[in-house]
Design a protein around this motif. Structure first.
Motif, PDB file in Angstrom:
ATOM      1  N   LYS A  86       0.837  -1.204   0.000  1.00  0.00           N
ATOM      2  CA  LYS A  86       0.000   0.000   0.000  1.00  0.00           C
ATOM      3  C   LYS A  86       0.875   1.259   0.000  1.00  0.00           C
ATOM      4  N   THR A  87       0.460   2.223  -0.762  1.00  0.00           N
ATOM      5  CA  THR A  87       1.094   3.535  -0.960  1.00  0.00           C
ATOM      6  C   THR A  87       2.364   3.482  -1.806  1.00  0.00           C
ATOM      7  N   PHE A  88       2.873   2.308  -2.116  1.00  0.00           N
ATOM      8  CA  PHE A  88       4.068   2.215  -2.948  1.00  0.00           C
ATOM      9  C   PHE A  88       3.678   2.071  -4.415  1.00  0.00           C
ATOM     10  N   GLU A  89       4.420   2.741  -5.273  1.00  0.00           N
ATOM     11  CA  GLU A  89       4.136   2.709  -6.699  1.00  0.00           C
ATOM     12  C   GLU A  89       4.735   1.462  -7.349  1.00  0.00           C
ATOM     13  N   ALA A  90       4.362   1.259  -8.589  1.00  0.00           N
ATOM     14  CA  ALA A  90       4.777   0.062  -9.307  1.00  0.00           C
ATOM     15  C   ALA A  90       6.287  -0.084  -9.394  1.00  0.00           C
ATOM     16  N   ASP A  91       7.009   1.038  -9.507  1.00  0.00           N
ATOM     17  CA  ASP A  91       8.457   0.926  -9.656  1.00  0.00           C
ATOM     18  C   ASP A  91       9.132   0.440  -8.373  1.00  0.00           C
ATOM     19  N   ALA A  92       8.469   0.605  -7.234  1.00  0.00           N
ATOM     20  CA  ALA A  92       9.005   0.066  -5.987  1.00  0.00           C
ATOM     21  C   ALA A  92       8.600  -1.392  -5.782  1.00  0.00           C
ATOM     22  N   ILE A  93       7.483  -1.777  -6.376  1.00  0.00           N
ATOM     23  CA  ILE A  93       6.973  -3.144  -6.215  1.00  0.00           C
ATOM     24  C   ILE A  93       7.663  -4.113  -7.165  1.00  0.00           C
ATOM     25  N   ALA A  94       7.963  -3.655  -8.378  1.00  0.00           N
ATOM     26  CA  ALA A  94       8.523  -4.537  -9.406  1.00  0.00           C
ATOM     27  C   ALA A  94       9.781  -5.287  -8.952  1.00  0.00           C
ATOM     28  N   PRO A  95      10.751  -4.637  -8.266  1.00  0.00           N
ATOM     29  CA  PRO A  95      11.935  -5.385  -7.838  1.00  0.00           C
ATOM     30  C   PRO A  95      11.620  -6.489  -6.835  1.00  0.00           C
ATOM     31  N   VAL A  96      10.580  -6.289  -6.025  1.00  0.00           N
ATOM     32  CA  VAL A  96      10.184  -7.313  -5.050  1.00  0.00           C
ATOM     33  C   VAL A  96       9.577  -8.508  -5.776  1.00  0.00           C
ATOM     34  N   ILE A  97       8.812  -8.234  -6.817  1.00  0.00           N
ATOM     35  CA  ILE A  97       8.287  -9.318  -7.655  1.00  0.00           C
ATOM     36  C   ILE A  97       9.440 -10.068  -8.320  1.00  0.00           C
ATOM     37  N   GLN A  98      10.406  -9.324  -8.835  1.00  0.00           N
ATOM     38  CA  GLN A  98      11.551  -9.940  -9.505  1.00  0.00           C
ATOM     39  C   GLN A  98      12.382 -10.786  -8.556  1.00  0.00           C
ATOM     40  N   SER A  99      12.346 -10.462  -7.256  1.00  0.00           N
ATOM     41  CA  SER A  99      13.073 -11.249  -6.258  1.00  0.00           C
ATOM     42  C   SER A  99      12.354 -12.541  -5.895  1.00  0.00           C
ATOM     43  N   GLY A 100      11.128 -12.707  -6.398  1.00  0.00           N
ATOM     44  CA  GLY A 100      10.424 -13.957  -6.185  1.00  0.00           C
ATOM     45  C   GLY A 100       9.168 -13.875  -5.349  1.00  0.00           C
ATOM     46  N   GLN A 101       8.861 -12.701  -4.777  1.00  0.00           N
ATOM     47  CA  GLN A 101       7.650 -12.570  -3.965  1.00  0.00           C
ATOM     48  C   GLN A 101       6.420 -12.591  -4.863  1.00  0.00           C
ATOM     49  N   ARG A 102       5.384 -13.332  -4.444  1.00  0.00           N
ATOM     50  CA  ARG A 102       4.193 -13.480  -5.282  1.00  0.00           C
ATOM     51  C   ARG A 102       2.892 -13.086  -4.593  1.00  0.00           C
ATOM     52  N   VAL A 103       2.902 -12.839  -3.294  1.00  0.00           N
ATOM     53  CA  VAL A 103       1.675 -12.504  -2.567  1.00  0.00           C
ATOM     54  C   VAL A 103       1.809 -11.084  -2.016  1.00  0.00           C
ATOM     55  N   PHE A 104       0.848 -10.231  -2.353  1.00  0.00           N
ATOM     56  CA  PHE A 104       0.912  -8.823  -1.974  1.00  0.00           C
ATOM     57  C   PHE A 104      -0.399  -8.381  -1.340  1.00  0.00           C
ATOM     58  N   GLY A 105      -0.307  -7.372  -0.474  1.00  0.00           N
ATOM     59  CA  GLY A 105      -1.479  -6.862   0.210  1.00  0.00           C
ATOM     60  C   GLY A 105      -1.687  -5.386  -0.035  1.00  0.00           C
ATOM     61  N   GLU A 106      -2.940  -5.010  -0.218  1.00  0.00           N
ATOM     62  CA  GLU A 106      -3.316  -3.615  -0.413  1.00  0.00           C
ATOM     63  C   GLU A 106      -4.448  -3.254   0.543  1.00  0.00           C
ATOM     64  N   ASN A 107      -4.505  -1.976   0.915  1.00  0.00           N
ATOM     65  CA  ASN A 107      -5.528  -1.502   1.852  1.00  0.00           C
ATOM     66  C   ASN A 107      -6.773  -0.962   1.164  1.00  0.00           C
ATOM     67  N   ARG A 108      -6.617  -0.449  -0.041  1.00  0.00           N
ATOM     68  CA  ARG A 108      -7.737   0.209  -0.711  1.00  0.00           C
ATOM     69  C   ARG A 108      -7.967  -0.369  -2.102  1.00  0.00           C
ATOM     70  N   VAL A 109      -9.238  -0.572  -2.412  1.00  0.00           N
ATOM     71  CA  VAL A 109      -9.611  -1.150  -3.706  1.00  0.00           C
ATOM     72  C   VAL A 109      -9.165  -0.242  -4.841  1.00  0.00           C
ATOM     73  N   GLN A 110      -9.423   1.055  -4.738  1.00  0.00           N
ATOM     74  CA  GLN A 110      -9.115   1.969  -5.839  1.00  0.00           C
ATOM     75  C   GLN A 110      -7.617   2.060  -6.098  1.00  0.00           C
ATOM     76  N   GLU A 111      -6.843   2.087  -5.040  1.00  0.00           N
ATOM     77  CA  GLU A 111      -5.391   2.132  -5.224  1.00  0.00           C
ATOM     78  C   GLU A 111      -4.898   0.863  -5.918  1.00  0.00           C
ATOM     79  N   ALA A 112      -5.422  -0.271  -5.493  1.00  0.00           N
ATOM     80  CA  ALA A 112      -5.012  -1.539  -6.114  1.00  0.00           C
ATOM     81  C   ALA A 112      -5.389  -1.572  -7.589  1.00  0.00           C
ATOM     82  N   LYS A 113      -6.576  -1.073  -7.912  1.00  0.00           N
ATOM     83  CA  LYS A 113      -7.021  -1.055  -9.313  1.00  0.00           C
ATOM     84  C   LYS A 113      -6.112  -0.212 -10.186  1.00  0.00           C
ATOM     85  N   SER A 114      -5.524   0.824  -9.601  1.00  0.00           N
ATOM     86  CA  SER A 114      -4.727   1.751 -10.400  1.00  0.00           C
ATOM     87  C   SER A 114      -3.351   1.209 -10.763  1.00  0.00           C
TER      88      SER A 114
END
Length: 242
Positions: free
Chosen positions: A58-86
């Motif tokens: 939550k509150t982190f943009e895609a460019d901060a999330i992408a490296p975590v995905i690349q490291s192998g993490q596959r399960v993520f949590g978000e607090n708000r529906v609209q933010e997740a949709k974006s």
């Protein structure tokens, strides 16, 4: 997560700790969290595979999330529906194995979008949400994993079902709304020791035949693992301060 990287981190920390030197925080937050989960599971005599790490993005943009995905993490949590949709549809397009969990409050008018986007919803706490989710799950033929949120501290400003009302609410989820509840979620009061809240959540889950426990965050997930957490929600320890 690259298990080889975690193994190296574990070995390095073990050497540092046995020498009495306080280990510095690794630059790779995800690897550090994986090490701490490994250690907590070992101390609790549990298999690492019994604990799902939810990286709270939550509150982190895609460019901060992408490296975590690349490291192998596959399960993520978000607090708000609209933010997740974006931000998540584009990220999921690059890695379809992503599982997305809603860990924040859900409004009834967002149930349609939540069912469409999330693989798990951790914040069921009132009949109106149950009704809206039941309707949308039938309409969309999707069955996200569902958790009832407890307010173990009975804090007036916090969402969740009071412990004394949990059994009746869980029965209503099942009998009135036809929902399959997998487990319970709790967030202990900030100023309380978390262990009694985790123990209470586990006790209520056990007597209702629920096997999943969403409890524990960056500061206390090792304690939560001791009390049987199956899902831990970790944000700042992975992504840094918001």
């Amino acid at each position: 997560m690259d298990l080889k990287k975690v193994r190296v981190l574990v070995e390095n920390k073990s050497v540092q700790e046995s020498s009495g030197v306080t280990p510095s925080l690794p630059t790779d937050g995800l690897a550090s969290v994986e090490y701490d989960i490994f250690r907590a599971c070992n101390e609790a005599r549990r298999d690492r595979g019994s604990v799902t790490l939810i990286a709270v993005s939550k509150t982190f943009e895609a460019d901060a999330i992408a490296p975590v995905i690349q490291s192998g993490q596959r399960v993520f949590g978000e607090n708000r529906v609209q933010e997740a949709k974006s931000k998540w549809p584009a990220l999921i397009a690059t890695q379809p194995a992503i599982a997305l969990h809603l860990i924040g409050p859900l409004q009834s008018n967002k149930a349609k979008e939540a069912v469409a986007l999330f693989d798990a919803i951790h914040s069921i706490d009132r009949p109106s949400i149950c009704e809206a989710l039941s309707k949308e799950m039938k309409a969309q033929q999707r069955t996200p994993q569902l958790f009832v949120q407890l307010n173990t501290g009975e804090e007036p400003q916090k969402a969740g079902i009071a412990p004394g009302e949990a059994d009746d609410f869980l029965a209503r989820c099942r009998d009135t709304f036809g929902l399959t509840i997998s487990g319970l979620m709790c967030i202990p009061p900030v100023d309380d020791a978390p262990a009694p809240h985790f123990a209470l959540t586990a006790k209520i889950a056990a007597r209702n035949g629920l096997t999943e426990l969403s409890m524990g965050m960056s500061a206390d997930f090792a304690i939560a693992i001791q009390f049987g957490a199956t899902h831990i929600r970790v944000g700042s320890a992975i992504f840094g301060k918001r």
